[in-house]
Design a protein around this motif. Structure first.
Motif, PDB file in Angstrom:
ATOM      1  N   LYS A  60       0.820  -1.204   0.000  1.00 27.08           N
ATOM      2  CA  LYS A  60       0.000   0.000   0.000  1.00 27.08           C
ATOM      3  C   LYS A  60       0.862   1.266   0.000  1.00 27.08           C
ATOM      4  CE  LYS A  60      -4.406   1.153   2.046  1.00 27.08           C
ATOM      5  NZ  LYS A  60      -5.383   0.688   3.006  1.00 27.08           N
ATOM      6  N   GLU A  61       1.963   1.184   0.709  1.00 24.70           N
ATOM      7  CA  GLU A  61       2.818   2.372   0.828  1.00 24.70           C
ATOM      8  C   GLU A  61       3.371   2.782  -0.539  1.00 24.70           C
ATOM      9  OE1 GLU A  61       6.526   1.839   2.898  1.00 24.70           O
ATOM     10  OE2 GLU A  61       7.012   3.880   2.235  1.00 24.70           O
ATOM     11  N   ILE A  62       3.621   1.801  -1.401  1.00 23.40           N
ATOM     12  CA  ILE A  62       4.120   2.125  -2.746  1.00 23.40           C
ATOM     13  C   ILE A  62       3.013   2.835  -3.526  1.00 23.40           C
ATOM     14  CG2 ILE A  62       4.916   1.124  -4.928  1.00 23.40           C
ATOM     15  CD1 ILE A  62       6.283  -1.070  -3.243  1.00 23.40           C
ATOM     16  N   PHE A  63       1.823   2.245  -3.475  1.00 22.98           N
ATOM     17  CA  PHE A  63       0.666   2.835  -4.173  1.00 22.98           C
ATOM     18  C   PHE A  63       0.402   4.254  -3.679  1.00 22.98           C
ATOM     19  CE2 PHE A  63      -3.870   3.760  -4.104  1.00 22.98           C
ATOM     20  CZ  PHE A  63      -4.223   3.559  -5.429  1.00 22.98           C
ATOM     21  N   ASN A  64       0.521   4.451  -2.377  1.00 21.88           N
ATOM     22  CA  ASN A  64       0.163   5.759  -1.805  1.00 21.88           C
ATOM     23  C   ASN A  64       1.003   6.904  -2.368  1.00 21.88           C
ATOM     24  OD1 ASN A  64      -1.887   4.714  -0.335  1.00 21.88           O
ATOM     25  ND2 ASN A  64      -0.778   4.589   1.602  1.00 21.88           N
ATOM     26  N   GLN A  65       2.170   6.576  -2.900  1.00 28.25           N
ATOM     27  CA  GLN A  65       2.988   7.635  -3.503  1.00 28.25           C
ATOM     28  C   GLN A  65       2.354   8.186  -4.775  1.00 28.25           C
ATOM     29  OE1 GLN A  65       5.621   9.229  -2.408  1.00 28.25           O
ATOM     30  NE2 GLN A  65       5.934   7.999  -0.580  1.00 28.25           N
ATOM     31  N   PHE A  66       1.355   7.466  -5.318  1.00 24.68           N
ATOM     32  CA  PHE A  66       0.717   7.931  -6.561  1.00 24.68           C
ATOM     33  C   PHE A  66      -0.603   8.643  -6.302  1.00 24.68           C
ATOM     34  CE2 PHE A  66       2.987   3.932  -7.441  1.00 24.68           C
ATOM     35  CZ  PHE A  66       4.046   4.506  -8.120  1.00 24.68           C
ATOM     36  N   MET A  67      -0.838   8.997  -5.050  1.00 29.19           N
ATOM     37  CA  MET A  67      -2.141   9.574  -4.695  1.00 29.19           C
ATOM     38  C   MET A  67      -2.183  11.093  -4.840  1.00 29.19           C
ATOM     39  SD  MET A  67      -4.301   7.230  -4.018  1.00 29.19           S
ATOM     40  CE  MET A  67      -5.558   7.620  -2.799  1.00 29.19           C
ATOM     41  N   ALA A  68      -1.235  11.646  -5.607  1.00 25.77           N
ATOM     42  CA  ALA A  68      -1.245  13.100  -5.800  1.00 25.77           C
ATOM     43  C   ALA A  68      -2.528  13.508  -6.512  1.00 25.77           C
ATOM     44  CB  ALA A  68      -0.041  13.501  -6.640  1.00 25.77           C
ATOM     45  N   GLY A  69      -3.015  14.705  -6.267  1.00 29.15           N
ATOM     46  CA  GLY A  69      -4.270  15.166  -6.856  1.00 29.15           C
ATOM     47  C   GLY A  69      -4.138  15.443  -8.343  1.00 29.15           C
ATOM     48  N   PRO A  70      -5.273  15.641  -9.061  1.00 27.69           N
ATOM     49  CA  PRO A  70      -5.250  15.814 -10.512  1.00 27.69           C
ATOM     50  C   PRO A  70      -4.486  17.054 -10.953  1.00 27.69           C
ATOM     51  CG  PRO A  70      -7.464  16.155  -9.606  1.00 27.69           C
ATOM     52  CD  PRO A  70      -6.612  15.685  -8.493  1.00 27.69           C
ATOM     53  N   GLU A  71      -4.331  18.032 -10.055  1.00 30.76           N
ATOM     54  CA  GLU A  71      -3.587  19.242 -10.425  1.00 30.76           C
ATOM     55  C   GLU A  71      -2.082  18.963 -10.484  1.00 30.76           C
ATOM     56  OE1 GLU A  71      -3.887  18.927  -6.087  1.00 30.76           O
ATOM     57  OE2 GLU A  71      -5.356  18.736  -7.707  1.00 30.76           O
ATOM     58  N   GLU A  72      -1.661  17.808  -9.929  1.00 31.26           N
ATOM     59  CA  GLU A  72      -0.235  17.462  -9.993  1.00 31.26           C
ATOM     60  C   GLU A  72      -0.091  15.996 -10.409  1.00 31.26           C
ATOM     61  OE1 GLU A  72       1.505  17.544  -6.080  1.00 31.26           O
ATOM     62  OE2 GLU A  72      -0.440  17.458  -5.118  1.00 31.26           O
ATOM     63  N   PRO A  73      -0.579  15.654 -11.622  1.00 27.22           N
ATOM     64  CA  PRO A  73      -0.542  14.239 -12.021  1.00 27.22           C
ATOM     65  C   PRO A  73       0.896  13.740 -12.120  1.00 27.22           C
ATOM     66  CG  PRO A  73      -1.102  15.645 -13.883  1.00 27.22           C
ATOM     67  CD  PRO A  73      -1.057  16.526 -12.682  1.00 27.22           C
ATOM     68  N   ASN A  74       1.119  12.553 -11.590  1.00 29.89           N
ATOM     69  CA  ASN A  74       2.454  11.976 -11.691  1.00 29.89           C
ATOM     70  C   ASN A  74       2.511  11.050 -12.903  1.00 29.89           C
ATOM     71  OD1 ASN A  74       1.392   9.373 -10.878  1.00 29.89           O
ATOM     72  ND2 ASN A  74       1.129  10.340  -8.889  1.00 29.89           N
ATOM     73  N   GLY A  75       3.691  10.554 -13.204  1.00 33.25           N
ATOM     74  CA  GLY A  75       3.891   9.774 -14.414  1.00 33.25           C
ATOM     75  C   GLY A  75       3.001   8.551 -14.505  1.00 33.25           C
ATOM     76  N   PHE A  76       2.744   7.941 -13.376  1.00 33.12           N
ATOM     77  CA  PHE A  76       2.000   6.688 -13.449  1.00 33.12           C
ATOM     78  C   PHE A  76       0.554   6.916 -13.874  1.00 33.12           C
ATOM     79  CE2 PHE A  76       1.060   2.312 -12.346  1.00 33.12           C
ATOM     80  CZ  PHE A  76       2.245   1.733 -12.732  1.00 33.12           C
ATOM     81  N   PHE A  77       0.088   8.111 -13.670  1.00 34.50           N
ATOM     82  CA  PHE A  77      -1.260   8.454 -14.084  1.00 34.50           C
ATOM     83  C   PHE A  77      -1.433   8.215 -15.589  1.00 34.50           C
ATOM     84  CE2 PHE A  77      -4.439  11.621 -15.438  1.00 34.50           C
ATOM     85  CZ  PHE A  77      -5.493  11.230 -14.638  1.00 34.50           C
ATOM     86  N   ARG A  78      -0.357   8.334 -16.351  1.00 32.89           N
ATOM     87  CA  ARG A  78      -0.445   8.184 -17.807  1.00 32.89           C
ATOM     88  C   ARG A  78      -0.172   6.747 -18.241  1.00 32.89           C
ATOM     89  NH1 ARG A  78       2.594  12.596 -16.923  1.00 32.89           N
ATOM     90  NH2 ARG A  78       1.367  14.512 -16.914  1.00 32.89           N
ATOM     91  N   ASP A  79       0.022   5.861 -17.295  1.00 36.47           N
ATOM     92  CA  ASP A  79       0.334   4.480 -17.668  1.00 36.47           C
ATOM     93  C   ASP A  79      -0.959   3.714 -17.941  1.00 36.47           C
ATOM     94  OD1 ASP A  79       2.763   2.609 -17.685  1.00 36.47           O
ATOM     95  OD2 ASP A  79       1.188   1.435 -16.715  1.00 36.47           O
TER      96      ASP A  79
END
Ligand SMILES: Cc1ncc(COP(=O)(O)O)c(C=O)c1O
Length: 461
Positions: free
Chosen positions: A307-326
């Protein structure tokens, strides 16, 4: 008699079309200029029938250790058919009930890894794991460049370029360079050919300790993860000794390096535990799953993470991280998820993991008998994943010529038994025959495998 497809050409016509059009995996097509190409038509349990009507014991679960529940499972076909009529597919950011149910099921089997990303193949599952790890550190420690992946000699993680770059099989990588950078190797864990010339248990488990040196060489701030097969499969069937993973994990923790375990082969009962790593004292951060997940009835793979790994991708839509585009277009396709769910139900209800442990022990006992042959150097395995290493003679341990391995496999096939072998021998390495029958195998099936192998070995005397 099973229902056959209408309009299927004759065996001779199929062979002709095969020669004309196929570019098949793991195949030397030159052979088929002079030989009939094998074409499998149907299967029930651990038995197969080719288009000529010849029957075989499937000692390899569909050729590459996939069909854990055996062939001809109507309940999987029915479940998939029902789902396809209801909704074949939806993807992007919208889930389907089967995706959700499969994720929840996998999380119940691996409670410390409750976040489930579905894709299509083992290679893809590993690529996703690498991307997760890199994104995790990019999000956690911005600007730090902690991205390198360490892999083990003789392990295999897939055919796509990064998966290949993380594979320790020189013979598979050789023709495809340049491979992506950012990958480094540790030695294999095969005691029979100890890379340090030592003998277990007096060896200090140097093969695991070598990780620390490689981390330091690569730069400890740059190493993100280690990827390992719990038991090396295609690289020669190598179950590490019990102390291996605790030693290795302690080093990972000390250097803040994540541990990815590739259970593409070893998952879902293959080794006599539901997951291969459960034979050891080890807690992975990510596991990848594929072959036995749906036993080949549909293509599907999974990358499951803490879960801790996943939680790093919980940034909001105003700051999408790279994985959001995967994305994986077909990953978690509704029909595949249903096939996996029904496959896992069968494994649990029929206690196939227990059968794998029981029949695996019997297979090992029978294989050990073959050590009396002068060319059988080493027999090893875990559950229904077994290997027989062949040598010119036991003292020199010079690997047996590849052409002789091919003769042994061909002889077994003549006798109606399919076994496998390493596809290309590596000087100084091992030459191994493989056995990995469906988990429903019984003593009769194993006796047939041993009988064919014994007869093939006799012909080599
Ligand atoms: C341990 C392991 N990982 C990954 C893979 C790659 O899986 P796929 O061929 O589905 O991409 C394989 C394939 O044999 C494998 O044995």
């Amino acid at each position: 008699m099973k229902q056959t497809l209408t309009g299927v050409p004759s065996a001779a016509e199929l062979a002709e079309l095969h020669r004309e059009h196929l570019w098949l995996h793991l195949t030397n097509h030159k052979l088929y200029e002079t030989q009939e190409p094998p074409i499998m038509a149907e299967g029930t349990g651990y038995m197969l029938k080719d288009v000529q009507g010849k029957e075989f014991v499937d000692g390899l679960s569909g050729g590459v250790w996939v069909v854990n529940v055996g062939h001809g499972r109507a309940s999987i076909a029915d479940a998939v058919s029902r789902q396809m009529k209801l909704l074949p597919y939806y993807a992007g950011s919208m889930a389907t009930p089967p995706y959700i149910m499969l994720a929840a099921k996998l999380a119940s089997l691996l409670p410390s890894l409750p976040k489930v990303y579905l894709s299509n193949s083992g290679s893809e599952a590993n690529e996703k794991a690498f991307k997760m790890v890199r994104q995790y550190f990019a999000a956690k420690s911005p600007g730090k460049k902690k991205y390198k992946i360490i892999y083990r000699d003789r392990d295999y993680h897939g055919t796509t370029l990064a998966a290949l770059a993380s594979s320790g099989q020189q013979e598979r990588r050789a023709d495809f360079g340049p491979l992506p950078e950012g990958f480094a190797e540790i030695p294999h864990a095969l005691c029979y050919r100890c890379p340090f010339g030592k003998s277990y248990p007096g060896c200090n488990i140097d093969c695991a300790r070598a990780l620390e040196q490689v981390i330091q060489q690569e730069g400890e701030d740059s190493v993100a993860a280690v990827i390992l097969e719990p038991v090396t499969a295609g690289g020669g069937i190598i179950p590490p000794v019990p102390e291996y993973y605790p030693v290795l994990q302690e080093i990972c923790r000390r250097y803040g390096v994540l541990l990815i375990l590739d259970e593409v082969v070893t998952g879902f009962g293959r080794t006599g535990a539901l997951f291969g790593h459960q034979h050891y004292d080890v807690q992975p951060d990510i596991i990848t799953l594929a072959k036995g997940l749906a036993s080949g009835y549909m293509p599907i793979s999974a990358t499951v993470a803490r879960k801790e790994i996943f939680n790093q991708f919980m940034a909001g839509p105003e700051e999408p991280n790279g994985f959001f585009r995967d994305i994986s277009t077909f990953g978690g396709c509704a029909g595949s998820s249903v096939a996996a769910l029904e496959n896992i139900r069968i494994i649990e209800e029929e206690r196939l993991t227990e059968n794998s442990a029981l029949m695996g022990a019997y297979l090992m006992e029978r294989l050990k008998e073959l050590e009396a042959f002068p060319i059988v150097g080493n027999v090893r395995g875990q559950g229904l994943l077994a290997g027989v290493e062949l040598v010119e003679d036991k003292r020199s341990k010079i690997p047996l010529q590849e052409s002789r391995l091919a003769q042994i496999v061909a002889s077994a096939r003549e006798d109606g038994v399919i076994i496998g072998r390493m596809t290309r021998s590596v000087p100084g390495y091992n030459n191994v025959l493989y056995m990995a029958p469906p988990l429903i195998i019984d003593k009769y099936g194993i006796d047939r495998i041993i009988g064919a192998l014994r007869s093939a070995l006799h012909k080599q005397l």
